[in-house]
Design a protein around this motif. Sequence first.
Motif, PDB file in Angstrom:
ATOM      1  N   HIS A  77       0.836  -1.208   0.000  1.00 44.04           N
ATOM      2  CA  HIS A  77       0.000   0.000   0.000  1.00 44.04           C
ATOM      3  C   HIS A  77       0.872   1.260   0.000  1.00 44.04           C
ATOM      4  O   HIS A  77       0.627   2.189  -0.757  1.00 44.04           O
ATOM      5  CB  HIS A  77      -0.941  -0.004   1.206  1.00 44.04           C
ATOM      6  CG  HIS A  77      -1.724   1.253   1.345  1.00 44.04           C
ATOM      7  ND1 HIS A  77      -2.755   1.584   0.491  1.00 44.04           N
ATOM      8  CD2 HIS A  77      -1.599   2.285   2.222  1.00 44.04           C
ATOM      9  CE1 HIS A  77      -3.245   2.764   0.832  1.00 44.04           C
ATOM     10  NE2 HIS A  77      -2.559   3.208   1.892  1.00 44.04           N
ATOM     11  N   GLN A  78       1.896   1.277   0.858  1.00 44.51           N
ATOM     12  CA  GLN A  78       2.778   2.440   0.928  1.00 44.51           C
ATOM     13  C   GLN A  78       3.525   2.664  -0.382  1.00 44.51           C
ATOM     14  O   GLN A  78       3.664   3.805  -0.842  1.00 44.51           O
ATOM     15  CB  GLN A  78       3.771   2.287   2.087  1.00 44.51           C
ATOM     16  CG  GLN A  78       3.110   2.401   3.438  1.00 44.51           C
ATOM     17  CD  GLN A  78       4.037   2.005   4.588  1.00 44.51           C
ATOM     18  OE1 GLN A  78       5.101   1.433   4.377  1.00 44.51           O
ATOM     19  NE2 GLN A  78       3.610   2.315   5.808  1.00 44.51           N
ATOM     20  N   ALA A  79       3.989   1.591  -1.006  1.00 45.43           N
ATOM     21  CA  ALA A  79       4.694   1.715  -2.289  1.00 45.43           C
ATOM     22  C   ALA A  79       3.754   2.224  -3.386  1.00 45.43           C
ATOM     23  O   ALA A  79       4.118   3.102  -4.171  1.00 45.43           O
ATOM     24  CB  ALA A  79       5.298   0.372  -2.687  1.00 45.43           C
TER      25      ALA A  79
ATOM     26  N   SER B 276       1.574   6.480  -6.972  1.00 46.62           N
ATOM     27  CA  SER B 276       0.412   7.233  -7.476  1.00 46.62           C
ATOM     28  C   SER B 276       0.500   8.727  -7.168  1.00 46.62           C
ATOM     29  O   SER B 276      -0.094   9.538  -7.862  1.00 46.62           O
ATOM     30  CB  SER B 276      -0.884   6.653  -6.919  1.00 46.62           C
ATOM     31  OG  SER B 276      -0.949   6.841  -5.527  1.00 46.62           O
ATOM     32  N   MET B 277       1.260   9.086  -6.137  1.00 45.98           N
ATOM     33  CA  MET B 277       1.412  10.497  -5.770  1.00 45.98           C
ATOM     34  C   MET B 277       2.685  11.101  -6.393  1.00 45.98           C
ATOM     35  O   MET B 277       3.064  12.221  -6.063  1.00 45.98           O
ATOM     36  CB  MET B 277       1.463  10.648  -4.238  1.00 45.98           C
ATOM     37  CG  MET B 277       0.211  10.160  -3.531  1.00 45.98           C
ATOM     38  SD  MET B 277      -1.278  11.022  -4.030  1.00 45.98           S
ATOM     39  CE  MET B 277      -0.993  12.612  -3.303  1.00 45.98           C
ATOM     40  N   TYR B 278       3.331  10.334  -7.284  1.00 49.47           N
ATOM     41  CA  TYR B 278       4.541  10.789  -7.985  1.00 49.47           C
ATOM     42  C   TYR B 278       5.655  11.213  -7.021  1.00 49.47           C
ATOM     43  O   TYR B 278       6.393  12.152  -7.265  1.00 49.47           O
ATOM     44  CB  TYR B 278       4.223  11.930  -8.965  1.00 49.47           C
ATOM     45  CG  TYR B 278       3.197  11.531  -9.986  1.00 49.47           C
ATOM     46  CD1 TYR B 278       3.547  10.701 -11.045  1.00 49.47           C
ATOM     47  CD2 TYR B 278       1.869  11.919  -9.853  1.00 49.47           C
ATOM     48  CE1 TYR B 278       2.604  10.300 -11.977  1.00 49.47           C
ATOM     49  CE2 TYR B 278       0.918  11.523 -10.768  1.00 49.47           C
ATOM     50  CZ  TYR B 278       1.287  10.713 -11.821  1.00 49.47           C
ATOM     51  OH  TYR B 278       0.353  10.302 -12.736  1.00 49.47           O
ATOM     52  N   GLN B 279       5.762  10.476  -5.925  1.00 52.29           N
ATOM     53  CA  GLN B 279       6.838  10.731  -4.971  1.00 52.29           C
ATOM     54  C   GLN B 279       8.100   9.938  -5.335  1.00 52.29           C
ATOM     55  O   GLN B 279       9.168  10.184  -4.783  1.00 52.29           O
ATOM     56  CB  GLN B 279       6.396  10.358  -3.553  1.00 52.29           C
ATOM     57  CG  GLN B 279       5.257  11.208  -3.038  1.00 52.29           C
ATOM     58  CD  GLN B 279       4.711  10.691  -1.714  1.00 52.29           C
ATOM     59  OE1 GLN B 279       5.017   9.581  -1.288  1.00 52.29           O
ATOM     60  NE2 GLN B 279       3.885  11.503  -1.069  1.00 52.29           N
ATOM     61  N   VAL B 280       7.946   8.982  -6.249  1.00 49.28           N
ATOM     62  CA  VAL B 280       9.060   8.152  -6.718  1.00 49.28           C
ATOM     63  C   VAL B 280       8.979   8.031  -8.239  1.00 49.28           C
ATOM     64  O   VAL B 280       7.922   8.254  -8.828  1.00 49.28           O
ATOM     65  CB  VAL B 280       9.034   6.744  -6.075  1.00 49.28           C
ATOM     66  CG1 VAL B 280       9.316   6.807  -4.594  1.00 49.28           C
ATOM     67  CG2 VAL B 280       7.728   6.040  -6.332  1.00 49.28           C
ATOM     68  N   ARG B 281      10.104   7.665  -8.857  1.00 53.28           N
ATOM     69  CA  ARG B 281      10.142   7.571 -10.321  1.00 53.28           C
ATOM     70  C   ARG B 281       9.650   6.231 -10.857  1.00 53.28           C
ATOM     71  O   ARG B 281       9.089   6.165 -11.945  1.00 53.28           O
ATOM     72  CB  ARG B 281      11.570   7.790 -10.818  1.00 53.28           C
ATOM     73  CG  ARG B 281      12.030   9.219 -10.693  1.00 53.28           C
ATOM     74  CD  ARG B 281      13.443   9.316 -11.194  1.00 53.28           C
ATOM     75  NE  ARG B 281      14.286   8.604 -10.237  1.00 53.28           N
ATOM     76  CZ  ARG B 281      15.434   9.058  -9.788  1.00 53.28           C
ATOM     77  NH1 ARG B 281      15.904  10.179 -10.225  1.00 53.28           N
ATOM     78  NH2 ARG B 281      16.124   8.371  -8.905  1.00 53.28           N
ATOM     79  N   ASP B 282       9.900   5.151 -10.099  1.00 58.48           N
ATOM     80  CA  ASP B 282       9.552   3.824 -10.621  1.00 58.48           C
ATOM     81  C   ASP B 282       9.329   2.835  -9.475  1.00 58.48           C
ATOM     82  O   ASP B 282       9.452   3.190  -8.302  1.00 58.48           O
ATOM     83  CB  ASP B 282      10.643   3.318 -11.576  1.00 58.48           C
ATOM     84  CG  ASP B 282      12.021   3.271 -10.933  1.00 58.48           C
ATOM     85  OD1 ASP B 282      12.100   3.140  -9.693  1.00 58.48           O
ATOM     86  OD2 ASP B 282      13.026   3.331 -11.664  1.00 58.48           O
TER      87      ASP B 282
END
Length: 199
Positions: free
Chosen positions: A104-106, A111-117
Motif C-alpha cells: 500500500h505504501q509503495a 500514485s502520488m509521484y513521490q518516486v520515479r519507478d
Amino acid sequence: MPEFVVVLETTGPVGEPWEQAVSPRFTSEVEAAAWRKKNKLPHHCRIRPVDGIADEAKALLTGPVQESLKQKWQDGDAQALLEAVQKYGYCREPLPLWCWTAFHQAALKLSMYQVRDLNEAFGFDPKKRGRLADRNRQANLEWPVYVACRSLCKPGRGVSKRIFSEVSQIMEDEYGEAMSTNTVEKYYYSVLKRIEAHL
C-alpha cells in the motif's frame, strides 16, 4: 486434481532434516520429473504431492518464516517482501498485514509521484544487485552447489576447502559450468545464510 512439486531434501546447518519446494506446481508426477531433469537436479530432490507438504509449510509461514521475513523487511531488505509474496502465493495463503502495508505504501508513493519507478517505491537498488547474468547464474546454480556440498560432508562435520574444490569439479562435469572454488563457497554460504534465517 492432485498437484506435485519437486522438494529439496537435505540437512540444515546442525544436521537436522530440512526440505523446501524448489519447483512450480505440476498436475502430474511425470511433469515434475521432467522439470527436475531439465533443471539437472539430483534424484534426492523428491517429487511430493502438494497436499502432503501444505500443512507443514503453512505452519512455518504463520510462525518463524513470517517473523524472519518481517524482520528482514524492517531492517531494509527489500527482497524480503517479494520472498514473502512468493511463499504466501505458493501456499495460497493471504498475505500478512505487514506485506499489505508495504504494498500500500509503495503504491501510494507511485500514485502520488513521490518516486520515479517501482524500484524506488519498494526500495530496490538495481546497481547494488550486480550484473543480471551473474545473478541469474547464481539463482540457477546455488541450490545444486549447496546440495552437492552437503552430500559430500561426513555426518557431524562441516564443509571444507577440499569439498568446495570437489564440487567445483562436479559442476564442470555434470552441469558444464566452470566454477572456481571461491564461487562454490560463495554460493554455498549464500544458501546456508537463507536457511539459517528461517530456522
